[in-house]
Design an enzyme around this catalytic site. Structure first.
Site, PDB file in Angstrom:
ATOM      1  CG  ASP A 509      40.201  33.410  43.753  1.00  0.00           C
ATOM      2  OD1 ASP A 509      40.471  32.189  43.840  1.00  0.00           O
ATOM      3  OD2 ASP A 509      40.996  34.258  43.299  1.00  0.00           O
ATOM      4  CG  ASP A 511      37.956  37.446  45.309  1.00  0.00           C
ATOM      5  OD1 ASP A 511      37.308  37.028  44.312  1.00  0.00           O
ATOM      6  OD2 ASP A 511      39.186  37.624  45.271  1.00  0.00           O
ATOM      7  CG  ASP A 513      37.980  40.949  40.725  1.00  0.00           C
ATOM      8  OD1 ASP A 513      37.061  41.773  40.513  1.00  0.00           O
ATOM      9  OD2 ASP A 513      39.182  41.167  40.493  1.00  0.00           O
TER      10      ASP A 513
END
Ligand code: TTJ
Length: 647
Positions: A509, A511, A513
């Protein structure tokens, strides 16, 4: 003075023409790296003067008009007329290729302007350059500029010969100010933090040097100052800042053999990774080389001798191995020598064969002497205790690896149970998608072309390989699954022929993380499967960030610039969806945007990126985990357009 002056300089300026014609030959690139390179050429000259014991400070200032100045308090470049060339030594330095600041070679035993090309290159690639020399109670000055001559732009043309301005001063030293030429460089914007990192490193490497940086460009001026009386010892302490050392004071030794000088500081921590950083003439040798080899064999020799002397090794015991003395080590080796030859993939590996024995001898003698002192006994014991443990673990890890290997051949299906393999058997055509999360993994599985695309979902976070010993890394299920799926082995066992997928695509993803998982995987590949990266097999998959649509018109955008274009294309009344994760796409969308070789965007991961990131992270930023995380995410930002390497 004007005309005749210009005339006799024609020959000299031809040299500088070559620099302007092919800047890349002299400074590598005309990108941001090259821009900073021409600053380091100047700083190196001042640093030379300081290391030779003349002066102790270097001040760098960044100005609003795009120029930068470097001033030292050394002896000042000689102002007298060069006997052969008939012009001032100052002029020679700035107009002759390779002249550097080196006049009397006795003082400059490690000549070859550390980056090697000399101040004239900086001059040739500048819009203008001025030099002031302070000595004999007065200020000398000379100015250079780039100007059009016969329809062609010449760089580094003297405006006048060196003059005594008559401005009285008690100072002694040299000040150079220049403005990089925007017609040469892609960017002329010096980066404060890049310069700050490097001068900090230079201050560690050259004890006593006081180096300052002031940035006058913004609303708020920025400034910093570095000065380490402890030199390499302070460097090691700084590197171990967030770690637990096995003994309090780093060991420091220094010595010379022939024309080679070496300094070394080292300390052990309770960690397991090797942190050996080496330099030649202040230049980082990231890939190591002969000096590092010499250091490691010297260390191994001395420590085995000490182990026998104090009875930790008995006659019947085998010697401890070199690797056993590298677990948890933090060491900085700084070598100064002439005629340096760099080799390796990134030209950061010392190739000079003579450096190996010289450094081995220096380390054997000086470190040997250090351990002869009775006061060194507890330090010796601490190191040897670690090494003996490392030897035990090494033996166990060997067995564990053996078992993993056997298991892999027998229980391959078990371990890679989560792998949805492809049906095709041509490894060159096959692709392995390593996907963050089970649900995205499921969607990928539906989306893929099963002939050549295999999907491996990662459930949890894989273990951070950098922090762990090899046997612990190998216990991590996610990592083991990856190793099994790839089939090529790790470390010394890596074998390209056994690689099952010639494209390994990390899909996570966009993001924090996701960035972290990507960074952990890259660190793992960097440490244990370097050849996978150098072979060009590792890619970052790029899911779109936005979908712009109206009825059945759909456009995807992978960054903000594309978003604007997409909005224009779809036209008024569009709807916008921002994808937060892979999970928000259905399989058809995922295929169209991220997996279809005709439409997807992949970024190939290069070893330079990985190596530079690793060096910055481990050398210059310490080991604080949060810092590291933020840094990796920022600097391994594969969403930036300038990093694009489209398949
Ligand atoms: C060389 O040997 C005689 C005395 O002066 C020595 C010398 O050249 N020193 C020197 C050069 N100090 N600083 C420089 C220097 C500083 C800057 C900022 C730029 C350049 C090209 C040289």
């Amino acid at each position: 003075m004007g005309k005749s002056y210009d005339a006799k300089d024609i020959k000299v300026l031809e040299g500088l023409d070559a620099v302007r014609l092919r800047p890349g030959m002299y400074i590598g690139t005309t990108g941001i790296k090259g821009l900073h390179h021409i600053l380091w050429e100047i700083v190196d000259n001042s640093m030379d003067e300081v290391t030779n014991g003349y002066g102790d400070s270097i001040d760098i200032v960044l100005y609003d008009d795009g120029s930068v100045s470097v001033e030292d308090n050394g002896r000042g470049i000689p102002v007298d007329i060069h006997p052969q060339l008939g012009v001032s030594a100052v002029e020679v330095v700035f107009t002759q290729l390779h002249a550097g600041g080196k006049f009397d070679n006795e003082n400059y035993s490690h000549s070859g302007g550390l980056h090697g090309v000399g101040a004239s290159v900086t001059n040739a690639l500048s819009e203008w350059l001025t030099v002031e020399v302070y000595k004999n109670g007065t200020t000398y000055k000379m100015e250079f500029e780039s100007k059009e001559v016969g329809g062609k732009i010449k760089g580094g043309v003297p405006k006048n010969p060196l003059v005594d301005t008559g401005k009285k001063t008690d100072k002694h030293g040299t000040k150079v100010r220049f403005k990089p030429d925007a017609r040469i460089f892609e960017s002329v914007n010096f980066d404060y933090y890049t310069i700050k990192r490097r001068i900090k490193e230079l201050a560690f490497l050259n004890k006593g040097a006081k180096i300052t940086l002031s940035d006058m460009r913004g609303e708020e001026p920025l400034s910093c100052k570095f000065h380490y009386e402890g030199g390499l010892v302070d460097f090691v302490l700084d590197l171990n800042d967030t770690k637990i050392p096995c003994f309090k004071k780093p060991i420091f030794i220094t010595g010379s053999e022939g024309n080679i000088d070496a300094e070394l500081a080292l300390q052990y921590t309770d960690g397991y990774t090797e942190n050996v950083f080496s330099y030649v003439n202040n230049i980082p040798t990231t890939e190591g080389g002969t000096h590092e080899t010499g250091f490691k064999s010297g260390l191994t020799k001395v420590m085995n001798d000490v182990a026998r002397r104090i009875g930790i090794l008995k006659d019947k015991n085998e010697n401890l191995k070199g690797d056993d003395f590298l677990e948890g080590i933090t060491a900085v080796l700084s070598v100064k020598m002439q005629n340096v030859q760099f080799e390796g993939q990134t030209k950061t590996k010392l190739g000079n064969p003579e450096a190996r024995l010289a450094i081995e001898h220096i380390v054997t003698n000086e470190l040997g002497k250090f351990f002869e002192a009775p006061s060194s006994k507890s330090t010796a014991e601490a190191i040897l205790k670690k090494a003996v443990l490392a030897a035990k673990v090494r033996e166990e890890a060997r067995k564990a690896k053996e078992i993993t290997r056997q298991k892999n051949s027998i229980e391959n299906f078990n371990l890679v149970g989560k792998l949805s393999n492809c049906t095709g058997r041509r490894a060159e055509d096959n692709e392995l998608y390593i996907v963050e999360g089970d649900s995205a993994g499921g969607t990928c599985k539906q989306a893929r072309n099963r002939h050549y695309q295999a999907i491996l979902p990662l459930r949890g976070k894989p273990l951070n390989a950098e922090k762990k010993r090899i046997d612990q890394v190998l216990e991590n299920v996610e990592i083991r699954t990856i190793i099994s799926a790839l089939g090529c082995g790790i470390g010394d066992d890596y074998c390209e022929e056994d690689l099952n997928f010639h494209k390994v695509i990390i899909l996570s993803d966009a993001d924090q993380d996701g960035g972290h998982i990507r960074a952990i995987l890259l660190t793992f590949f960097f440490r244990y499967m370097k050849e996978l990266i150098t072979g060009g097999h590792v890619f970052i998959g790029m899911p779109p960030l936005y979908k712009v649509y109206k009825k059945d018109i759909v456009e995807y955008a992978y960054n903000d610039a594309e978003l604007d274009k997409a909005k224009e294309k779809v036209g008024r009344g569009f709807d916008l969806q921002r994808y937060k994760g892979l999970g928000e796409m259905n399989s058809e969308q995922l295929w169209e945007t991220t997996m279809d070789p005709k439409r997807r965007t992949l970024i190939q991961v290069s070893i330079e990126d990985a190596a530079e990131a690793e060096r910055l992270v481990s050398v210059l930023m310490g080991d604080a985990i949060e810092q590291r995380k933020a840094f990796i995410i920022e600097n391994a930002n594969f969403n930036r357009e300038d990093n694009f390497k489209v398949e």
